[in-house]
Design an enzyme around this catalytic site. Structure first.
Site, PDB file in Angstrom:
ATOM      1  N   LYS A  18      -0.282  12.506  12.629  1.00  0.00           N
ATOM      2  CA  LYS A  18      -0.588  11.232  13.291  1.00  0.00           C
ATOM      3  C   LYS A  18       0.084  10.044  12.609  1.00  0.00           C
ATOM      4  O   LYS A  18       0.481   9.088  13.273  1.00  0.00           O
ATOM      5  CB  LYS A  18      -2.094  11.020  13.357  1.00  0.00           C
ATOM      6  CG  LYS A  18      -2.801  10.937  12.001  1.00  0.00           C
ATOM      7  CD  LYS A  18      -3.560   9.648  11.857  1.00  0.00           C
ATOM      8  CE  LYS A  18      -4.240   9.544  10.508  1.00  0.00           C
ATOM      9  NZ  LYS A  18      -5.010   8.303  10.356  1.00  0.00           N
ATOM     10  N   GLU A  44       1.595   7.102   4.225  1.00  0.00           N
ATOM     11  CA  GLU A  44       1.459   8.561   4.252  1.00  0.00           C
ATOM     12  C   GLU A  44       2.487   9.223   5.169  1.00  0.00           C
ATOM     13  O   GLU A  44       2.926  10.344   4.929  1.00  0.00           O
ATOM     14  CB  GLU A  44       0.044   8.957   4.688  1.00  0.00           C
ATOM     15  CG  GLU A  44      -1.011   8.835   3.594  1.00  0.00           C
ATOM     16  CD  GLU A  44      -0.926   9.949   2.555  1.00  0.00           C
ATOM     17  OE1 GLU A  44      -0.144  10.893   2.746  1.00  0.00           O
ATOM     18  OE2 GLU A  44      -1.652   9.868   1.545  1.00  0.00           O
ATOM     19  N   HIS A  56     -10.213   3.318 -12.732  1.00  0.00           N
ATOM     20  CA  HIS A  56     -10.068   2.058 -13.464  1.00  0.00           C
ATOM     21  C   HIS A  56     -11.429   1.473 -13.841  1.00  0.00           C
ATOM     22  O   HIS A  56     -12.274   1.237 -12.975  1.00  0.00           O
ATOM     23  CB  HIS A  56      -9.276   1.063 -12.632  1.00  0.00           C
ATOM     24  CG  HIS A  56      -7.964   1.615 -12.133  1.00  0.00           C
ATOM     25  ND1 HIS A  56      -6.909   1.875 -12.975  1.00  0.00           N
ATOM     26  CD2 HIS A  56      -7.558   1.986 -10.886  1.00  0.00           C
ATOM     27  CE1 HIS A  56      -5.896   2.373 -12.271  1.00  0.00           C
ATOM     28  NE2 HIS A  56      -6.265   2.450 -11.011  1.00  0.00           N
TER      29      HIS A  56
END
Length: 330
Positions: free
Chosen positions: A188, A279, A32
């Site tokens: 994790k 995630e 951007h």
């Protein structure tokens, strides 16, 4: 030495600051133009690191042409953007001598590969390293003490990259086990989601610690199946990162798990969260079929998949996971 970092989020910017504090000039790539102007003119990155002033030697760009001649390029994009980023570097004529670093967490979304294998698909001749550790980006940006693990097959790459980051406030360790570190980085976030749910559902800290321990076992099992001959869990980037992610309520995945634990179904919360930012949600979808295919007893992965992708009732999935772990240890 020219160093570029692709991804100007919190972690990418924090990595740039570590290098800048050691007097290395860093080019920070962002898609951007407004973001580029803010970094170059105001020396801030308010969206990701509010109240942090960036060193003047960090310069931003929105053009890949400005970074392909750099000697070291570190990728810090979301895991689902790594493949496109690598392809873009190849298309722009990156040198075979450029050292590629991966600081993204997770697995390839297209072919369920380790991110190091994605790099090899397109840039097979380029030296490669993985960088990870138990670090909250905001603390790193503030200059607080932190630790990093540099993983690379080539000893020279491990040493040289470790030297770039090492300072009185930055502890660095090195390993040639690039597999276990990447597996741990994917696992994790899933473990952290379940840990957050455990606390929200008031199972207690004892149970949470047990789940983290089980998570380590599952990381080791998957790493072995993925080709690691002797998984090293003692690294900062394995057990250290897992502990931090699972215990810091400011950690995005743990916070998501805690919020999710206030409900009984993921759909009760899903309208109020962006799954692309978590995630662990993406990792569970990728890892579940892999663990089934490899015939691994990854009960935490199965639990997370049930909750996040199969409409499972949260309390029932947690109870099922605990029973299976209990049965397996007898």
């Amino acid at each position: 030495m020219k160093i570029a970092i692709i991804g100007a989020g919190a972690w990418g910017t924090a990595i740039a600051m570590l290098l800048a504090r050691n007097n290395y000039r860093v080019t920070l790539y962002t898609r951007h133009s407004a973001h580029t102007q803010e970094i170059n003119q105001l020396h801030t990155n308010k969206k990701y690191l509010p109240n942090i002033i960036l060193p003047n030697i960090i310069k931003a760009t929105s053009s890949f042409s400005d970074i392909v001649d750099h000697e070291i390029i570190i990728i810090v994009t979301p895991s689902d953007q790594v493949r496109a980023t690598i392809k873009n570097l190849k298309q722009h004529g990156i040198s075979n001598n450029a050292i590629i670093g991966i600081a993204s967490k997770g697995l390839d979304h297209n072919q369920s590969k380790l991110l190091s294998d994605v790099v090899k698909d397109y840039l097979a001749n380029n030296p490669l390293f993985i960088i990870a550790g138990p670090n909250l980006a905001n603390e790193v940006a503030q200059g607080l003490p932190c630790a990093l693990t540099i993983a690379a097959i080539q000893k020279e790459v491990r040493f040289n990259i470790s030297t770039l980051f090492h300072s009185p406030n930055v502890i660095t360790s090195t390993t040639e086990d690039i597999i276990t570190i990447q597996v741990a980085s994917a696992f994790k976030n899933i473990i952290a989601i379940i840990a957050g749910i455990i606390i929200a559902k008031q199972y207690g800290q004892n149970c949470k610690a047990s789940i983290i321990t089980q998570g380590i076992k599952e990381i080791v099992a998957f790493a072995r199946a993925a080709g690691s001959t002797n998984p090293d869990i003692s690294e900062f980037a394995v057990i250290g990162d897992l502990i931090l992610t699972s215990y810091a309520i400011t950690s995005r995945n743990t916070k998501f798990g805690y919020d999710l634990g206030q409900y009984e179904y993921y759909t009760d919360l899903s309208n109020n969260t962006n799954p692309n930012l978590i995630e662990g949600i993406k990792a569970a979808k990728i890892l579940y079929p892999l663990t089934v295919k490899l015939n691994l007893n990854c009960h935490i992965i199965y639990c997370a998949y049930s909750i996040l992708h199969n409409g499972g009732k949260i309390s029932s999935a947690i109870e099922c996971m605990l029973k299976k772990i209990n049965h397996e240890t007898k």
